[in-house]
Design a protein around this motif. Structure first.
Motif, short mmCIF file in Angstrom:
data_model
loop_
_atom_site.label_atom_id
_atom_site.label_comp_id
_atom_site.label_asym_id
_atom_site.label_seq_id
_atom_site.Cartn_x
_atom_site.Cartn_y
_atom_site.Cartn_z
N ALA A 1 -5.69 1.80 -3.42
CA ALA A 1 -5.50 0.53 -2.72
C ALA A 1 -6.79 0.04 -2.07
O ALA A 1 -7.12 -1.15 -2.13
N LEU A 2 -7.54 0.95 -1.46
CA LEU A 2 -8.75 0.55 -0.75
C LEU A 2 -9.90 0.22 -1.70
O LEU A 2 -10.93 -0.30 -1.25
N SER A 3 -9.71 0.47 -2.97
CA SER A 3 -10.73 0.08 -3.96
C SER A 3 -10.50 -1.34 -4.46
O SER A 3 -11.29 -1.85 -5.25
N ARG A 4 -9.41 -1.96 -4.00
CA ARG A 4 -9.04 -3.29 -4.49
C ARG A 4 -9.17 -4.33 -3.37
O ARG A 4 -8.98 -4.03 -2.19
N PRO A 5 -9.43 -5.60 -3.75
CA PRO A 5 -9.52 -6.67 -2.75
C PRO A 5 -8.14 -7.21 -2.38
O PRO A 5 -7.74 -8.31 -2.78
N LEU A 6 -7.40 -6.42 -1.62
CA LEU A 6 -6.04 -6.78 -1.23
C LEU A 6 -6.04 -7.50 0.12
O LEU A 6 -6.97 -7.40 0.91
N ALA A 7 -4.94 -8.20 0.39
CA ALA A 7 -4.82 -8.90 1.66
C ALA A 7 -4.57 -7.93 2.81
O ALA A 7 -5.00 -8.17 3.94
#
Length: 360
Positions: A217-223
């Protein structure tokens, strides 16, 4: 209007009122809608109660005549029951009948497709665009997940609950979730499309589950990426994530312990705390009591055009790429804001026109 789609499609005819411009303070944003059905039934709201009765009358008129109406409602200080906005702002409302093309657009939206529709009234042209709802991925089939799924759906998210344990990950345990998936959290996330509006909530409270999914998850540009746990659990989790090579900049995005400090302890209260943090982060709220603040309750949102890239930079995010022929960039599929109800005529700089948030 998209929020009312299922109801509108169940009626054989309707008139729908949409907020197409807001100036100053107003209780509902651009895009808010209220509809009147064939028997006079009502769905939705355009002002939180201030001008609903007058808009209802206009909708009944349009339902009868099929002629669209564009009306303006402003501040009224005559009596508490006068037609006007007691909060001091003003808004423009477009009221129109249902059409085959509008019904088709609503049906496509319900099916999860991005849609843009065009309206005309009194020499002005409006475009309303709907993107699929933002996703809320909840990892961990625990009691807290059921409550988070319920409040997430209420907030307009498309909710998925995922857990590797089939005995716990069942639709019966999570009736509010749109889907329940039996899979290892990190494997499911790795195979799932996400975007800048996606929120990830990790409730597994077990390192063998939460550390791998948080690495992904922290490798992705999530909200939003948040995880349940005590401060001690959070400290141990950070050590494990560092050992997995997660950079400090990514770790700084992890919201853990998840939620705002509301003092609750039950699953339902914890879910409200998590939802409060989601909403505050999404809209730039402080999380403080409004009674302790002196700033405007309804934040002013810029219209389309030059203000949006500047606002995104102020929020610490990259500006949207400039659109062809437009030096400042117009929001599109590459960012979390999309054009909604754009007026064809010049718009005052303090008017909140043409901005919808979060794909919802």
């Amino acid at each position: 209007m998209r929020d009312l789609a299922s109801t509108l499609l169940s009626w054989d005819r309707f008139a729908v009122a949409s907020v197409v411009a807001v100036r100053g303070s107003a209780p509902r944003p651009v895009g808010a809608a209220m509809a009147v059905g064939p028997s006079g039934q009502v769905a939705g709201s355009v002002s939180g109660g201030c001008v609903e009765a007058e808009v209802y009358d206009l909708a009944c008129q349009v339902l009868s005549t099929s002629e669209p109406v564009l009306a303006t409602f402003g501040y009224s200080d005559d009596t508490a029951f006068a037609v006007g906005l007691t909060c001091g702002g003003s808004l423009d409302v477009l009221v129109q009948r249902d059409t085959p093309s509008l019904r088709a657009a609503l049906a496509a939206s319900v099916a999860g497709h991005p849609v843009s529709v065009r309206f005309e009234a009194e020499g002005r042209v409006f475009t309303e665009s709907w993107t699929p709802p933002p996703r809320l991925l909840v990892f961990g089939a625990v009691d807290h997940a059921a409550a988070v799924a319920e409040v997430g759906r209420f907030l307009g998210y498309h909710v998925t609950v995922c857990d590797a344990r089939p005995v716990f990950a069942t639709p019966e345990r999570f009736p509010a979730a749109h889907s329940v998936v039996v899979d290892w959290p990190h494997r499911y996330l790795a195979a799932t499309h996400t975007d800048a509006s996606t929120a990830v909530v990790v409730l597994t409270h077990d390192p063998k589950f939460d550390v791998p999914v948080l690495v992904e998850a922290l490798s992705r540009p999530l909200a939003f990426v948040g995880a349940l746990g005590s401060r001690r659990t959070h400290a141990e989790r950070l050590a494990r994530l560092r050992a997995e090579g997660v950079p400090e900049a990514a770790l700084a995005r992890l919201r853990s312990p998840i939620g705002l400090d509301l003092g609750g302890r039950s699953p339902a209260e914890t879910a409200v705390s998590i939802a409060a943090e989601l909403v505050a982060l999404r809209h730039g709220g402080t999380g403080l009591p409004l009674s302790d603040l002196s700033s405007p309750i309804h934040r002013t949102l810029e219209s389309h055009g030059t203000d949006l890239p500047q606002r995104r930079r102020h929020e610490g995010r990259a500006a949207a790429p400039a659109a062809a022929g437009h030096p400042d960039g117009v929001p599109g599929a590459q960012c979390a804001e999309v054009p909604v109800l754009l007026g064809a005529e010049p718009v005052p700089r303090d008017a909140r026109v043409g901005l919808g948030l979060g794909g919802g």
